[in-house]
Design an enzyme around this catalytic site. Structure first.
Site, short mmCIF file in Angstrom:
data_model
loop_
_atom_site.label_atom_id
_atom_site.label_comp_id
_atom_site.label_asym_id
_atom_site.label_seq_id
_atom_site.Cartn_x
_atom_site.Cartn_y
_atom_site.Cartn_z
N ARG A 1 -1.68 -10.31 12.54
CA ARG A 1 -1.97 -8.98 11.99
C ARG A 1 -2.83 -9.09 10.73
NH1 ARG A 1 3.76 -6.91 11.09
NH2 ARG A 1 2.77 -5.22 9.92
N ARG B 1 -11.63 2.87 9.19
CA ARG B 1 -11.43 1.52 9.72
C ARG B 1 -12.73 0.93 10.22
NH1 ARG B 1 -5.58 0.74 11.55
NH2 ARG B 1 -4.84 0.67 9.44
N ARG C 1 11.00 -8.40 4.75
CA ARG C 1 11.15 -7.01 5.18
C ARG C 1 11.74 -6.96 6.59
NH1 ARG C 1 5.82 -3.20 5.18
NH2 ARG C 1 5.60 -3.77 7.35
N LYS D 1 0.81 -1.22 0.00
CA LYS D 1 0.00 0.00 0.00
C LYS D 1 0.85 1.27 0.00
CE LYS D 1 -2.31 -0.31 3.56
NZ LYS D 1 -2.85 0.30 4.75
N ARG E 1 11.78 -4.02 12.28
CA ARG E 1 10.50 -3.95 12.99
C ARG E 1 10.21 -5.30 13.62
NH1 ARG E 1 5.85 -0.92 9.54
NH2 ARG E 1 4.60 -2.24 10.88
#
Ligand code: IMP
Ligand code: MG
Length: 370
Positions: free
Chosen positions: A324, A267, A306, A192, A312
């Protein structure tokens, strides 16, 4: 441009055009009814200005009444009964000229038609200053039409928006925005962010990522940021109202934009409703929700990859990643339905090279912008 309540209007029909229209109608009425002693029946409130101008120009004898549509509770079987308030005159056997400001769907006209027929008038004619042919759904003939206008909301010259605007001497129409607004959706790892950055440049749109807006407001200690932080610090979700207010502020900073890419928002259904209402007040809307569709296993692979470089922690653990993704689907299923119901949902295959995916997204956006 003028503002009435929450809406903006722009000049549409000048006073001069209205006057020459009225002169034309008046000539016809003088010719057709000059010696018929008609009763002019102005329908309030909208027709007060128009009626006055037409009647001033009428040269023969005439009588004048003003009526207003009203309703009262009838019996159980008749329900609400429509009536003409203020009709203080026997119309039986008379020639009646009905003066309307505007005929839209024609619902009002049908009610009046029934009442006049019950009143056994000799004959009656319908005169309207404005007429929206695309909206008219009835078959009562309109005998004298001032101006045909597109199916747009207008104010002025007797017409109002929620009580305001009747005193304006020219006509304004609801301001239309040429923006294209997109909601970009996709599970974590769908690409995104990458695509939003490319699309915002390609189409000259403003990219609003709610996450970024939150961080900006908190970092700069704006009133909204402090409010949001107070919830976050208590471990609570930031209420929709705070989020939507931040978003509004962001949109209002960019009033001249070609449009927006909303990323991470809405959301919830309440947020989607709030966004809808807000954009509506700006004369625009969410044109599409575009969702990047990527299969779970590929997402997991991408995020683990990633995680090796991003540092992260939520990208490092497969179980966390899968959760997630699950949360995303649980959350967004509602919104997919929300936009799908209105034919505004576009799913785009998110597997392929960056260029390929941009190309697929562009096919959707190009169609929207046409
Ligand atoms: P209709 O019954 O749908 O033909 O609508 C007639 C009434 O709706 C008018 O008398 C106005 O009060 C209102 N109306 C319709 N279109 C407009 C508009 O564009 N601006 C303001 N009022 C309107
Ligand atoms: Mg009216």
């Amino acid at each position: 441009m003028i503002k009435l309540h929450d809406l903006e209007f722009e000049p549409f029909i000048s006073e001069g055009e209205i006057t020459s229209t009225i002169e034309k109608i008046s000539e016809q009425l003088n010719r057709d009814f000059g010696d018929k002693k008609p009763v002019f029946l102005g329908v309030l409130n909208g027709s007060f200005m128009f009626a006055s101008e037409v009647i001033k120009r009428f040269k023969g004898d005439c009588e004048i009444s003003f009526v207003k549509m009203g309703s009262y509770e009838g019996t159980e079987s008749t329900g609400k009964v429509k009536t003409l308030l203020g009709l203080n005159q026997e119309l039986k056997g008379r020639t009646v000229i009905l003066l309307e400001d505007i005929v839209d769907t024609g619902n009002t006209l049908v009610e009046i038609d029934q009442i006049l027929k019950q009143g056994e008038v000799k004959d009656y004619k319908v005169v309207t200053l404005f007429y929206k042919p695309e909206a008219y759904k009835k078959n009562i003939p309109l005998d004298y039409i001032g101006m045909e206008i597109p199916n747009k909301f207008i104010v002025g010259y007797g017409l109002d928006y929620d009580g305001l605007g009747r005193n304006l001497t020219q006509v304004y129409k609801r301001k239309e925005s040429k923006m294209t607004n997109l909601v970009l959706f996709g599970p974590p790892g769908a690409g995104k962010g990458t695509q939003a950055t490319i699309l915002k440049d390609k189409y000259d749109l403003v990219h609003i990522s709610t996450g970024d807006v939150f961080r900006f407001n908190i970092k700069n200690q704006t009133a909204l940021g402090l409010s949001a932080k107070s919830y976050i610090d208590k471990g609570q979700l930031v209420p929709d109202e705070v989020t939507i207010n931040m978003l509004k502020a962001e949109v209002e900073k960019n009033e001249d934009a070609n449009g927006f890419i909303f990323d991470g928002f809405p959301r919830t259904e309440a947020q989607a409703d709030a966004l809808e209402e807000f954009l509506e007040s700006k004369g625009t809307m969410v044109h599409a929700m575009i969702a990047l569709e990527v299969e779970d296993n590929i997402l997991v692979e991408r995020l683990l990859e990633r995680g090796k470089t991003s540092g992260r922690p939520d990208d490092a653990d497969e179980a966390v990643i899968r959760n997630r993704i699950k949360v995303y689907y649980d959350e967004t299923a509602i919104l997919k339905n929300y936009y799908q119901k209105q034919d505004r949902y576009y799913g785009v295959d998110g597997v392929g090279s960056i260029e390929e995916i941009t190309e697929r997204l562009s096919v959707v956006i190009d169609k929207l912008m046409k």
